[in-house]
Design a protein around this motif. Structure first.
Motif, PDB file in Angstrom:
ATOM      1  N   VAL A 167       0.749  -1.195   0.045  1.00 20.13           N
ATOM      2  CA  VAL A 167      -0.018   0.012  -0.016  1.00 20.13           C
ATOM      3  C   VAL A 167       0.881   1.418  -0.009  1.00 20.13           C
ATOM      4  O   VAL A 167       0.918   2.147  -0.672  1.00 20.13           O
ATOM      5  CB  VAL A 167      -1.156   0.054   1.114  1.00 20.13           C
ATOM      6  N   TYR A 168       1.902   1.285   0.744  1.00 20.51           N
ATOM      7  CA  TYR A 168       2.780   2.410   0.931  1.00 20.51           C
ATOM      8  C   TYR A 168       3.521   2.606  -0.556  1.00 20.51           C
ATOM      9  O   TYR A 168       3.659   3.906  -1.136  1.00 20.51           O
ATOM     10  CB  TYR A 168       4.009   2.164   2.006  1.00 20.51           C
ATOM     11  N   MET A 169       3.821   1.528  -1.011  1.00 17.20           N
ATOM     12  CA  MET A 169       4.609   1.884  -2.658  1.00 17.20           C
ATOM     13  C   MET A 169       3.681   2.234  -3.491  1.00 17.20           C
ATOM     14  O   MET A 169       3.970   2.978  -4.312  1.00 17.20           O
ATOM     15  CB  MET A 169       5.365   0.554  -2.700  1.00 17.20           C
ATOM     16  N   MET A 170       2.336   1.682  -3.452  1.00 22.16           N
ATOM     17  CA  MET A 170       1.331   2.055  -4.548  1.00 22.16           C
ATOM     18  C   MET A 170       1.137   3.635  -4.226  1.00 22.16           C
ATOM     19  O   MET A 170       0.947   4.470  -5.199  1.00 22.16           O
ATOM     20  CB  MET A 170      -0.014   1.292  -4.407  1.00 22.16           C
ATOM     21  N   ALA A 171       1.069   4.095  -2.967  1.00 23.77           N
ATOM     22  CA  ALA A 171       0.677   5.624  -2.720  1.00 23.77           C
ATOM     23  C   ALA A 171       1.737   6.480  -3.219  1.00 23.77           C
ATOM     24  O   ALA A 171       1.864   7.780  -3.403  1.00 23.77           O
ATOM     25  CB  ALA A 171       0.504   5.790  -1.161  1.00 23.77           C
ATOM     26  N   SER A 172       3.113   5.998  -3.492  1.00 22.44           N
ATOM     27  CA  SER A 172       4.364   6.587  -3.890  1.00 22.44           C
ATOM     28  C   SER A 172       4.214   7.041  -5.378  1.00 22.44           C
ATOM     29  O   SER A 172       4.937   7.813  -5.653  1.00 22.44           O
ATOM     30  CB  SER A 172       5.404   6.025  -3.468  1.00 22.44           C
ATOM     31  N   LEU A 173       3.409   6.137  -5.947  1.00 20.27           N
ATOM     32  CA  LEU A 173       3.305   6.335  -7.484  1.00 20.27           C
ATOM     33  C   LEU A 173       2.394   7.679  -7.945  1.00 20.27           C
ATOM     34  O   LEU A 173       1.589   7.858  -7.100  1.00 20.27           O
ATOM     35  CB  LEU A 173       2.707   5.280  -8.157  1.00 20.27           C
ATOM     36  N   GLY A 174       2.641   8.190  -8.912  1.00 21.04           N
ATOM     37  CA  GLY A 174       2.091   9.541  -9.631  1.00 21.04           C
ATOM     38  C   GLY A 174       0.486   9.292  -9.658  1.00 21.04           C
ATOM     39  O   GLY A 174       0.042   8.038 -10.040  1.00 21.04           O
ATOM     40  N   ALA A 175      -0.201  10.394  -9.859  1.00 17.98           N
ATOM     41  CA  ALA A 175      -1.384  10.457 -10.125  1.00 17.98           C
ATOM     42  C   ALA A 175      -1.848   9.987 -11.754  1.00 17.98           C
ATOM     43  O   ALA A 175      -2.807   9.216 -11.859  1.00 17.98           O
ATOM     44  CB  ALA A 175      -2.153  11.917 -10.298  1.00 17.98           C
ATOM     45  N   GLU A 176      -1.048  10.188 -12.551  1.00 13.48           N
ATOM     46  CA  GLU A 176      -1.111   9.478 -14.022  1.00 13.48           C
ATOM     47  C   GLU A 176      -0.915   8.125 -14.086  1.00 13.48           C
ATOM     48  O   GLU A 176      -1.915   7.317 -14.585  1.00 13.48           O
ATOM     49  CB  GLU A 176      -0.013  10.066 -14.806  1.00 13.48           C
ATOM     50  N   THR A 177      -0.187   7.518 -13.298  1.00 11.76           N
ATOM     51  CA  THR A 177      -0.090   5.998 -13.044  1.00 11.76           C
ATOM     52  C   THR A 177      -1.535   5.228 -12.529  1.00 11.76           C
ATOM     53  O   THR A 177      -1.947   4.527 -12.869  1.00 11.76           O
ATOM     54  CB  THR A 177       1.084   5.560 -12.131  1.00 11.76           C
ATOM     55  N   TRP A 178      -1.654   6.324 -11.484  1.00  9.75           N
ATOM     56  CA  TRP A 178      -2.948   5.661 -10.895  1.00  9.75           C
ATOM     57  C   TRP A 178      -4.147   5.769 -11.638  1.00  9.75           C
ATOM     58  O   TRP A 178      -5.341   4.969 -11.780  1.00  9.75           O
ATOM     59  CB  TRP A 178      -3.534   6.520  -9.624  1.00  9.75           C
ATOM     60  N   LEU A 179      -4.310   6.826 -12.618  1.00  8.64           N
ATOM     61  CA  LEU A 179      -5.510   6.913 -13.710  1.00  8.64           C
ATOM     62  C   LEU A 179      -5.229   5.757 -14.668  1.00  8.64           C
ATOM     63  O   LEU A 179      -6.144   5.085 -15.102  1.00  8.64           O
ATOM     64  CB  LEU A 179      -5.293   8.167 -14.315  1.00  8.64           C
ATOM     65  N   VAL A 180      -4.290   5.449 -15.127  1.00  5.62           N
ATOM     66  CA  VAL A 180      -3.813   4.236 -15.998  1.00  5.62           C
ATOM     67  C   VAL A 180      -4.347   2.922 -15.356  1.00  5.62           C
ATOM     68  O   VAL A 180      -5.227   2.171 -15.798  1.00  5.62           O
ATOM     69  CB  VAL A 180      -2.392   4.238 -16.291  1.00  5.62           C
ATOM     70  N   PHE A 181      -4.224   2.725 -14.069  1.00  2.00           N
ATOM     71  CA  PHE A 181      -4.549   1.500 -13.129  1.00  2.00           C
ATOM     72  C   PHE A 181      -5.826   1.597 -13.104  1.00  2.00           C
ATOM     73  O   PHE A 181      -6.788   0.455 -13.300  1.00  2.00           O
ATOM     74  CB  PHE A 181      -3.766   1.707 -11.889  1.00  2.00           C
ATOM     75  N   LEU A 182      -6.725   2.735 -12.917  1.00  2.00           N
ATOM     76  CA  LEU A 182      -8.165   2.566 -12.448  1.00  2.00           C
ATOM     77  C   LEU A 182      -8.884   2.458 -14.020  1.00  2.00           C
ATOM     78  O   LEU A 182      -9.970   1.770 -13.970  1.00  2.00           O
ATOM     79  CB  LEU A 182      -8.645   4.004 -11.912  1.00  2.00           C
TER      80      LEU A 182
END
Length: 495
Positions: free
Chosen positions: A449-464
């Motif tokens: 969870v900690y490492m996921m939170a360290s990734l950027g917003a663009e990466t989260w948008l791709v993941f979602l």
């Protein structure tokens, strides 16, 4: 071809109503679990031909190479010399999850890796999400690795004959090119090796693993002669935030240690050898990563790593003053190393899809096994062509970060699965037990969870976006076709 499907297990002795599924409702359908006994007993005509050495080499082959040969150049500008700590942070995250993988692989020696483990513990919907993340982990990481292969091929051509492949044909769109042809070439080479069978692929992989370990040791021997104390100061110029950000990126370089778990149905003694192969491979990889990172940042100022391609070769050429011969040898070793990653990770991807197909969640073509070679040949071809297209068209950075977030999510689920099985099925035989449970699995999930939170917003948008596409496919196809679906006649008739 003989039907490869696993016999279905009725969920209830009460006859189903003709107007509705036998399951009580949507919630129970999403939460239905596959019995552990069924997972450990099913086969799909895959041949058990791999021992401990081959399994360990598969995991090392799938892991060692990408991060240290390619992604290191992207991580150093984020953390400076403290990138060594970033490797340790990413390695600890991987270690906690590796221990959980080792316990589950010894209990459930199936080809589906964490997809199968979550199917037995957390239910079908979570298993689908995990499998969908594994497709991102394995399929997309192969494409990212293939992009790096092209970078080292150009470096080798430049050093030996003084020419390079034009950017139009060696870079993807968005990075000055039209199509990345070298990336397509290495994917297709791996495809032909995989079509020959698991044993033949494992032999080729073992040779390549030996070559790349030797290459990295040679790099360390040469680079350590050029280490300067001043290159380590300031050690943490971008603070702990930089270390964490680099660690999240470098977690990509640990992807693959779980590859041995995808060979659960091709291992001769899966319960004994799979846990050992997973832990041993992670140990070897972590030690080598830290040594190489220490030598690299010690030999060349960290500010020189920005936008570096084929970074280790540049360290030898620019910082150490070493002759062209060393750089040529390193580039050749990098090509072999990255080729073995492509081969081993593509192997894992095909076996995960094999398991998901056998369960009915993806089309049946992925679980059809060739009688002569004992491999899912159509599966291999489809995966290879998809990866080739992806690697030809998408930049490395976008691929690496997207892969990391999907992998971290899947690893977090594996840690949870260990806790669930410890509580619900304590009587099951375990070839390996996670020490200090439940603390260790909880730490593993927390680090993810900690490492996921360290990734950027663009990466989260791709993941979602990837998750939304996966859920749409599941509700449109997988839930209805699932082998656990009690409305058996309807599910099969649609096929």
């Amino acid at each position: 071809m003989e039907d490869q499907r696993t016999p279905e297990t009725p969920r209830s002795t009460t006859p189903a109503s003709p107007s509705r599924p036998a399951t009580a409702g949507l919630t129970s359908r999403l939460a239905r679990r596959k019995p552990v006994e069924e997972l450990t007993g099913e086969t799909g005509q895959l041949r058990r031909s791999l021992g401990l050495t081959q399994l360990t080499m598969i995991s090392i082959g799938a892991t060692l190479g990408t991060g240290i040969f390619v992604v290191l150049g992207e991580a150093v500008p984020k953390a400076g010399p403290a990138v060594v700590l970033s490797f340790v942070l990413a390695g600890l995250t991987a270690l906690f999850s590796a221990l959980s993988y080792a316990e589950l692989a010894g209990m459930i020696p199936a080809s589906g890796s964490s997809y199968s483990y979550t199917y037995a513990t957390l239910g079908e919907l979570v298993a689908w999400v995990c499998g969908w993340c594994l497709i991102l982990e394995y399929g997309v990481s192969v494409a990212a690795v293939a992009v790096g292969w092209g970078q080292y091929l150009n470096e080798l051509l430049h050093l030996t004959v003084g020419v390079t492949i034009p950017e139009a044909f060696s870079q993807p769109p968005g990075e000055g090119g039209l199509v990345n042809i070298p990336a397509v070439v290495v994917v297709l080479l791996a495809m032909f090796l995989l079509l020959g069978g698991a044993r033949e692929s494992a032999r080729a992989n073992a040779v390549m693993v030996v070559i790349k370990i030797a290459t990295l040791l040679v790099f360390c021997a040469v680079a350590f002669t050029a280490v300067r104390d001043g290159n380590f100061t300031p050690f943490m110029p971008l603070g702990m935030a930089g270390v964490s950000a680099a660690g999240a990126t470098l977690f990509f370089s640990y992807i693959g240690f779980d590859a041995a778990s995808t060979a659960g149905e091709e291992a001769r003694d899966a319960r004994r050898d799979l846990p050992r192969a997973i832990v041993l491979s992670l140990f070897v990889v972590t030690v080598l990563y830290c040594l190489v990172a220490l030598a690299a940042v010690g030999a060349m100022p960290w500010t020189s790593f920005a936008d570096a391609e084929a970074v280790l070769s540049q360290v030898l050429t620019q910082a150490t003053g070493a002759g062209v011969l060393w750089s040529v040898l390193l580039s050749v070793g990098a090509l072999v190393a990255i080729s073995s990653v492509v081969l081993a990770v593509m192997y894992g991807q095909t076996r995960i899809l094999f398991s998901m197909s056998r369960d009915g969640l993806v089309p049946r073509v992925f679980s059809r096994v060739d009688e002569r070679t004992g491999t899912p040949r159509k599966n291999v071809v489809i995966v290879s062509l998809a990866v080739a297209v992806l690697s030809a068209a998408i930049p490395l950075g976008s691929l690496a970060d997207a892969t990391s977030i999907g992998t971290l999510f899947a690893f977090g689920l594996v840690n949870v699965a260990v806790l669930v099985l410890r509580r619900n099925r304590p009587e099951l035989p375990r070839g390996f037990r996670v020490p200090l449970s439940p603390v260790t699995p909880l730490l593993g999930a927390g680090f993810c969870v900690y490492m996921m939170a360290s990734l950027g917003a663009e990466t989260w948008l791709v993941f979602l976006g990837w998750m939304a596409a996966g859920l749409a496919f599941y509700f449109a196809y997988g839930m209805r076709k699932s082998r656990l679906n009690a409305s058996t006649p309807d599910a099969d008739a649609a096929e």
